[in-house]
Scaffold this motif. Structure first.
Motif, short mmCIF file in Angstrom:
data_model
loop_
_atom_site.label_atom_id
_atom_site.label_comp_id
_atom_site.label_asym_id
_atom_site.label_seq_id
_atom_site.Cartn_x
_atom_site.Cartn_y
_atom_site.Cartn_z
N ALA A 1 0.54 -1.20 -0.28
CA ALA A 1 -0.38 -0.06 -0.33
C ALA A 1 0.96 1.21 0.45
O ALA A 1 0.50 2.13 -0.69
CB ALA A 1 -1.28 -0.19 1.30
N GLY A 2 2.10 1.03 0.66
CA GLY A 2 2.65 2.70 0.79
C GLY A 2 2.70 3.32 2.09
O GLY A 2 1.00 3.04 2.21
N ARG A 3 3.46 4.25 2.82
CA ARG A 3 3.07 4.07 3.81
C ARG A 3 1.76 5.41 3.83
O ARG A 3 1.16 6.34 4.53
CB ARG A 3 4.44 5.21 4.39
N TYR A 4 1.97 6.39 2.32
CA TYR A 4 0.51 7.51 2.23
C TYR A 4 -0.66 6.76 2.37
O TYR A 4 -1.56 7.03 2.94
CB TYR A 4 1.10 7.78 1.55
N TRP A 5 -1.08 6.24 2.05
CA TRP A 5 -2.58 5.27 1.45
C TRP A 5 -2.83 4.97 2.92
O TRP A 5 -3.85 4.42 3.75
CB TRP A 5 -2.26 4.67 0.53
N THR A 6 -1.48 4.11 3.34
CA THR A 6 -1.70 3.19 4.54
C THR A 6 -2.21 4.60 6.01
O THR A 6 -3.16 3.87 6.56
CB THR A 6 -0.24 2.61 5.19
N ILE A 7 -1.65 5.32 6.05
CA ILE A 7 -2.52 6.33 6.30
C ILE A 7 -3.29 7.30 6.97
O ILE A 7 -4.44 7.76 7.61
CB ILE A 7 -0.79 8.26 7.22
N VAL A 8 -3.71 7.50 5.16
CA VAL A 8 -5.13 8.07 5.23
C VAL A 8 -5.80 6.99 5.35
O VAL A 8 -6.91 7.68 6.14
CB VAL A 8 -4.67 8.23 3.46
N SER B 1 3.94 4.18 10.47
CA SER B 1 3.84 4.92 9.03
C SER B 1 3.66 6.48 9.15
O SER B 1 5.11 7.24 7.72
CB SER B 1 2.63 4.56 7.99
N VAL B 2 3.62 6.82 10.13
CA VAL B 2 3.73 8.87 10.22
C VAL B 2 5.70 9.22 10.66
O VAL B 2 6.05 10.20 9.54
CB VAL B 2 2.75 9.43 10.94
N VAL B 3 6.29 9.12 11.37
CA VAL B 3 7.09 9.15 11.21
C VAL B 3 8.40 8.38 10.27
O VAL B 3 9.40 9.77 9.88
CB VAL B 3 7.89 8.35 12.46
N ALA B 4 8.31 7.82 9.80
CA ALA B 4 8.75 7.58 8.40
C ALA B 4 8.93 7.66 7.56
O ALA B 4 9.32 8.02 6.92
CB ALA B 4 8.67 5.87 8.65
#
Length: 604
Positions: free
Chosen positions: A87-94, A155-158
Motif C-alpha cells: 500500500a505504501g505509507r501514504y495510503w496506509t495513513i489515509v 508510518s507517519v514518522v517514517a
C-alpha cells in the motif's frame, strides 16, 4: 506507448526532485499535532470515564485501559506490513485515519446518550456496573481506534523522515534535530489536550470532552490530504517479511554447507537489490554468520544465476541477509523497552487515583481544582523542557567532549533514560508513603471519597522524572530504530517501537493482576484494592517495579556493549569516482562453486 526521450526523462526526474523536502512538514506535522491532541484527549482521562461513568472497578478498569493500549501497540506490525509490502505509507495513513475517526465517533455518541452508560454513583459504593451491551459499544470503539493507530504509528514518522531524506550520513545532524523537534511538537499538542480537553471532561460533559478530540481528528485528516501533491511517496518494493522468510528458508536448506572464510565469495546482486538499497548496500558482518549460508552459491544455484534468474527461496544476496541480521540485532533493545514502559504504565491509572484523593487546588486561596488527569501536564512539561534544553544546551556542551554532532549516541541517551526512570518509580513509592501517613493522621483511611489534606503537588517529582526519562529514552530509541533499520524496513522498525510499548503495557497488566492476586492477606486486603486505594500498599508495588528496572538496566548495558552498528556502503552516483559497484559474472559463479561445494558445515 513511445519510450521517453532524454528530455522527457530529465523533466520527470526534475519533477521528482521537487517533491518532498521541508515544505511538506507543515502538513504532516499539522496532521500529527491534531492527531496527538485527539489521542491524548481521548486516552488521558479514560480511566476516569471507565471508573466514574461506567462504574467499572479500578483493577478491571486499569487492566482494560492497559490492554487497549497494548493492542494499540501491536496493531502497528499489521500497519507496517501493509505499508512496506504493497500500500505504501501514504495510503496506509489515509485509511488508518478514517478508521480511527470512526472509532472516536462511536464513543462520542455513546457519551452523549444516557442509554450507553449506567446510573452515576458518586459514593463509589455498591455501584451498578455497565451492562454487557454498554461495554460492547466501548470495546468496538476502542478496537477501531486501535486499528487506526496501527496504521498511523509505524508510518507517519517514517513518512515524514522520508521527505527529508535523513537516512544518509550527510543528513545525520538533521536526523537528531528532526526527531527532537518532532517529539517536542507532539508533546505540546499533548499538553494542550491535558489542560483543555480533560477540564471539559471533568467540568462540562464527557460528550463534549470526547467530541472535541473527534473534531480534531477530522482536522488532522484534512491537513494531511491538503499536502498530498507535495509528498514524496516511496513505492513499496515487496514485503520485507517475505524477504526475511526467504533468507531463513535458504539458510536452512544450506545448513550442511560450509560458510566460506572470504565473504566476497557470497552472492551479491546490486541490480536485484536496487529497489531496496537506494541509500546504499549493507556490508557483510561477521555476527550471526549462520544466516550467511543463505548467500552461499551452490551447484543447484548455478543455472539460475547464469541466466540471471535466481530462486530467492534457495539463495539470497548479502544485502538481504544483512537486512535480517540488522533487525535481529535490534530485538534486544526492543525487549529492554518492555520493562521501561511497564514502569510508567501506572501513570494513567493509579497515579490519577492518588491525585483524586489529594488537595488539587492550584493555591491555598484558589477555588480552581486541577483535574486529576491533568497532572500529566507536569510529565509533558518536563518532557518539553528537557527536549528544548537538550537541543540548545546539552548537545553543544556534550559535542565539545564527544566530537559527536548529536552530543551523545542514541545508546547512551537511552541509558540515561533508564536511570532516570528508576528514580521516578522510587520517588513515587516515598510519595505514596507520605500520602497515606497524612490520611492516617486525619483518620481518612476508610473514606476513599474524602480529600486528604496533602497537596497534589507531591506527585509532581515523579511526573517530572518520568517526563525527563521519556525525553532521553523514547526519543533516543525512536532515532536509533530508524537509523539502524534497513531502508526498506523503516515502518517495520517503527512498529517494533510500538510493539515494545504494547508488551510493556501487557507486562504492566500482568504485574498488576499478579500483585492484586498474591498480595492479599488473611483479611482479603492487598496492595492494589479495587475501591479504596488508601487501604492498599501502592508503595510496595512501586518498589517492586523499581527493583525490576534495576535488573533491566544491567541487561540493557550488556546489550549495548555487544551491539554492532549497521554497516552501509553508500551508493555513489553513476559516473562518479569511488563507485564501488560489484558485478557477479559467470566465471566467478563457477569458481565460487568449485571452491566450497560439498564441504561439511563448521560451527561459526
Amino acid at each position: 506507448m513511445e519510450p521517453l526521450n532524454k528530455d522527457d526523462e530529465s523533466i520527470e526526474m526534475s519533477n521528482q526532485k521537487k517533491l518532498g523536502g521541508v515544505k511538506t512538514l507543515p502538513f504532516i506535522l499539522a496532521n500529527e499535532i491534531c492527531d496527538r491532541f485527539a489521542a491524548t484527549g481521548f486516552h488521558a482521562n479514560l480511566i476516569t470515564y471507565l471508573t466514574v461513568q461506567l462504574n467499572i472497578p479500578l483493577v478491571k478498569a486499569s487492566n482494560t485501559l492497559t490492554n487497549f493500549t497494548g493492542l494499540s501497540s501491536f496493531t502497528p506490525i499489521i500497519g507496517a506490513l501493509v505499508a512496506d509490502s504493497f500500500a505504501g505509507r501514504y495510503w496506509t495513513i489515509v485509511v488508518a485515519l478514517l478508521i480511527y475517526e470512526l472509532g472516536m465517533i462511536i464513543i462520542t455518541i455513546s457519551a452523549f446518550l444516557p442509554q450507553f452508560h449506567p446510573p452515576q454513583c458518586p459514593t463509589q459504593v455498591n455501584c451498578k456496573e455497565a451492562s454487557q451491551s454498554q461495554l460492547s459499544v466501548l470495546y468496538v470503539s476502542l478496537f477501531l481506534t486501535a486499528i487506526g493507530l496501527g496504521g498511523t504509528r509505524p508510518s507517519v514518522v517514517a513518512f515524514a523522515a522520508d521527505q527529508l531524506d535523513i537516512s544518509k550520513p550527510k543528513k545525520q545532524a538533521t536526523s537528531w534535530n528532526f526527531f527532537n523537534w518532532y517529539y517536542l511538537l507532539l508533546s505540546l499538542a499533548s499538553l494542550s489536550a491535558l489542560t483543555l480537553v480533560v477540564y471539559i471532561q471533568d467540568r462540562v460533559s464527557w460528550g463534549w470532552g470526547l467530541g472535541i478530540p473527534t473534531i480534531a481528528m477530522v482536522v488532522a485528516f484534512v491537513a494531511f490530504l491538503v499536502g498530498s501533491p507535495l509528498y514524496q511517496k516511496a513505492k513499496p518494493e515487496g514485503s520485507p517479511f517475505v524477504r526475511v522468510a526467504q533468507v531463513i528458508v535458504a539458510a536452512i536448506k544450506k545448513r550442511g554447507v560450509e560458510v566460506p572464510v572470504d565473504d566476497k565469495l557470497l552472492y551479491e546482486n546490486k541490480d536485484l537489490d536496487a529497489g531496496i538499497s537506494k541509500d546504499g548496500q549493507l556490508v557483510h558482518t561477521n555476527q550471526l554468520r549462520w544466516f550467511d549460508r543463505a548467500a552461499i552459491i551452490t551447484q543447484d544455484d548455478t543455472v539460475h544465476l547464469l541466466t540471471n534468474s535466481p530462486k530467492l527461496w534457495q539463495i539470497a544476496t548479502v544485502h538481504r541477509v544483512e537486512e535480517l541480521k540488522s533487525m535481529i540485532r535490534l530485538l534486544p533493545f526492543v525487549s529492554t523497552g518492555i520493562l521501561f514502559v511497564m514502569a510508567y504504565s501506572h501513570q494513567g491509572s493509579f497515579t490519577i487515583m492518588q491525585a483524586r484523593t489529594m488537595d488539587r487546588h492550584i493555591t491555598k486561596t484558589s477555588s480552581f481544582e486541577i483535574p486529576p488527569a491533568s497532572m500529566a501536564v507536569f510529565d509533558v512539561l518536563a518532557l518539553i523542557i528537557t527536549l528544548a534544553l537538550y537541543d540548545r544546551l546539552f548537545v553543544p556542551f556534550a559535542s565539545r567532549f564527544t566530537k559527536n554532532p548529536a552530543g551523545i549516541t542514541c545508546l547512551q541517551r537511552m541509558g540515561v533514560g533508564f536511570a532516570v526512570n528508576i528514580c521516578a518509580t522510587l520517588v513515587g513509592s516515598f510519595v505514596e508513603i507520605k500520602r497515606k501517613h497524612v490520611a492516617r493522621d486525619h483518620k481518612l483511611i476508610d473514606q476513599p471519597t474524602q480529600i486528604i489534606p496533602i497537596s497534589v503537588y507531591w506527585l509532581v517529582p515523579q511526573y517530572t522524572l518520568h517526563g525527563v526519562a521519556q525525553a532521553f529514552y523514547q526519543v533516543g530509541k525512536l532515532e536509533f530504530l530508524y537509523d539502524q533499520s534497513p531502508e526498506s524496513m523503516k515502518s517495520t522498525a517503527m512498529a517494533l517501537y510500538w510493539i515494545a510499548i504494547g508488551l510493556g503495557q501487557y507486562a504492566g497488566t500482568l504485574m498488576v493482576t499478579l500483585v492484586h492476586k498474591y498480595s492479599a492477606d488473611k483479611n482479603g486486603r492487598n496492595w492494589l484494592p479495587d475501591r479504596n486505594i488508601n487501604k492498599g500498599r501502592l508503595e510496595y508495588y512501586y518498589m517492586l517495579v523499581t527493583g525490576i528496572q534495576v535488573v533491566n538496566l544491567v541487561y540493557y548495558y550488556i546489550c549495548a556493549w555487544f551491539y554492532t552498528y549497521k554497516p552501509l556502503e553508500e551508493v555513489a552516483k553513476s559516473g562518479e569516482d569511488g563507485d564501488l559497484e560489484l558485478v557477479v559474472d559467470n566465471n566467478m559463479v563457477v569458481d565460487v562453486i568449485n571452491g566450497h561445494e560439498g564441504k561439511e558445515a563448521k560451527d561459526t
